[in-house]
Design an enzyme around this catalytic site. Structure first.
Site, PDB file in Angstrom:
ATOM      1  CE1 TYR A 175     -24.479  25.331  -4.468  1.00  0.00           C
ATOM      2  CE2 TYR A 175     -26.106  24.058  -5.677  1.00  0.00           C
ATOM      3  CZ  TYR A 175     -25.307  24.243  -4.560  1.00  0.00           C
ATOM      4  OH  TYR A 175     -25.341  23.322  -3.534  1.00  0.00           O
ATOM      5  CB  CYS A 176     -19.674  27.808  -7.896  1.00  0.00           C
ATOM      6  SG  CYS A 176     -19.563  29.153  -9.102  1.00  0.00           S
ATOM      7  CB  THR A 177     -18.287  30.792  -4.011  1.00  0.00           C
ATOM      8  OG1 THR A 177     -17.909  29.537  -3.458  1.00  0.00           O
ATOM      9  CG2 THR A 177     -18.275  31.859  -2.925  1.00  0.00           C
TER      10      THR A 177
END
Length: 314
Positions: A175-177
């Protein structure tokens, strides 16, 4: 209702002539009241922009009307004002700097997990949540029990993958922004022999908007004048501490010394006491920027010419 929208988006697609596209897109944004940062590369488009709600609606409609960008997904948030003071549309070699230019996510990447599905999967014993963001981002906020990596920039990610060998028999959800880094991070993990790799579709922002943000602890770092935003509406928690006094703090600033520009959590009292600086040396630095309580520093707009760099005049 708030009058402005903030759009976060990316699209992996082929752009034959990035410079030509950049110029036309730059003019389009100026003519339609769109400000922000947009990166153009042969591999696609990556942007965070703001504008009046109706202008942003038009921007999304017109971009998706181009067959190359028809599958673009926008994360839309409301705001009281523009989140940017300038427009920058730049051509780069990648839409997010990874050093993995050989990877084409549109051909092979981790399986998408939608926010509600992620909410159901995240606590399973055979699942590992992998944060692929930089240190300053996951230090202010991350998912509960997530694995984080000691990286200053996303381009450091490939050399850290060897540390993940112990999770090869697990289901890894990256996951990331907003999802863009996970496209290449998950593809790279597959390339390195990790067999079951997923990615949170739309990233932390979409999870907050669509699933309430449960178990995201702290706040999410964003690349506009808000610096950090709330995600968790279910069970929020603070995980960071003030860089100065060590009290609980989920307020983040950029150091007022532009030579340093350290990204740190700083409480309001310490922010004013240190005039936005992260140390006495930075406080006394001759180039220190005036602190206004936000810790966000837009480059000077004096003499800003939005048409500068265009090959063709408007």
């Amino acid at each position: 209702m708030k009058k402005y929208s903030i759009l976060l988006y990316y699209c992996y697609t082929h752009i034959e002539d990035p410079e030509q596209f950049r110029e036309a897109h730059h003019v389009y944004c100026l003519e339609n009241g769109i400000l922000g940062r947009i990166i153009v590369a042969q591999e696609g488009l990556n942007g965070t922009v703001s504008g009046l709600r109706e202008d942003c609606e038009k921007y999304m409609h017109d971009l998706k009307a181009d067959p190359r960008f028809s599958h673009t997904e926008f994360k839309v948030e409301t705001h009281d004002t523009h989140a940017f003071q300038k427009l920058h549309v730049r051509v780069k070699s990648e839409i997010v700097h990874s050093g993995l230019q050989h990877i084409r996510p549109q051909e092979n990447t981790g399986k998408y997990v939608e926010p509600e599905e992620f909410k159901q999967m995240k606590d399973s014993e055979d699942v590992v949540l992998l944060d692929v963001r930089s240190n300053y981002e996951h230090q202010i906020g991350k998912f509960k029990n997530a694995v984080t990596l000691d990286i200053e920039n996303f381009r450091d990610f490939p050399e850290k993958v060897q540390e993940l060998e112990k999770y090869k028999d697990k289901k890894i959800i990256t996951y990331c922004t907003g999802g863009i880094k996970c496209e290449k991070a998950s593809a790279f993990l597959l390339e390195k022999g990790f067999s079951t790799v997923y990615q949170l579709h739309g990233g932390i922002i979409k999870y907050g908007l669509e699933a309430g943000g449960e178990d995201f602890e702290g706040k999410c770092y964003v690349f506009d004048n808000r610096i950090v935003v709330d995600i968790n509406k279910v069970n929020p928690a603070v995980i960071s501490r003030c860089y100065m006094c060590d009290t609980e703090c989920d307020r983040m600033i950029n150091c007022a010394n532009p030579v340093c520009n350290n990204h740190i959590p700083v409480c309001e009292n310490c922010g004013w006491k240190m005039e936005g600086a992260c140390s006495e040396d930075c406080k006394e630095h001759p180039e220190k920027r005036p602190y206004d309580g936000t810790g966000y520093y837009q480059k000077q707009t004096n003499g800003y010419n939005p048409y500068k760099g265009l090959i063709r005049s408007k």
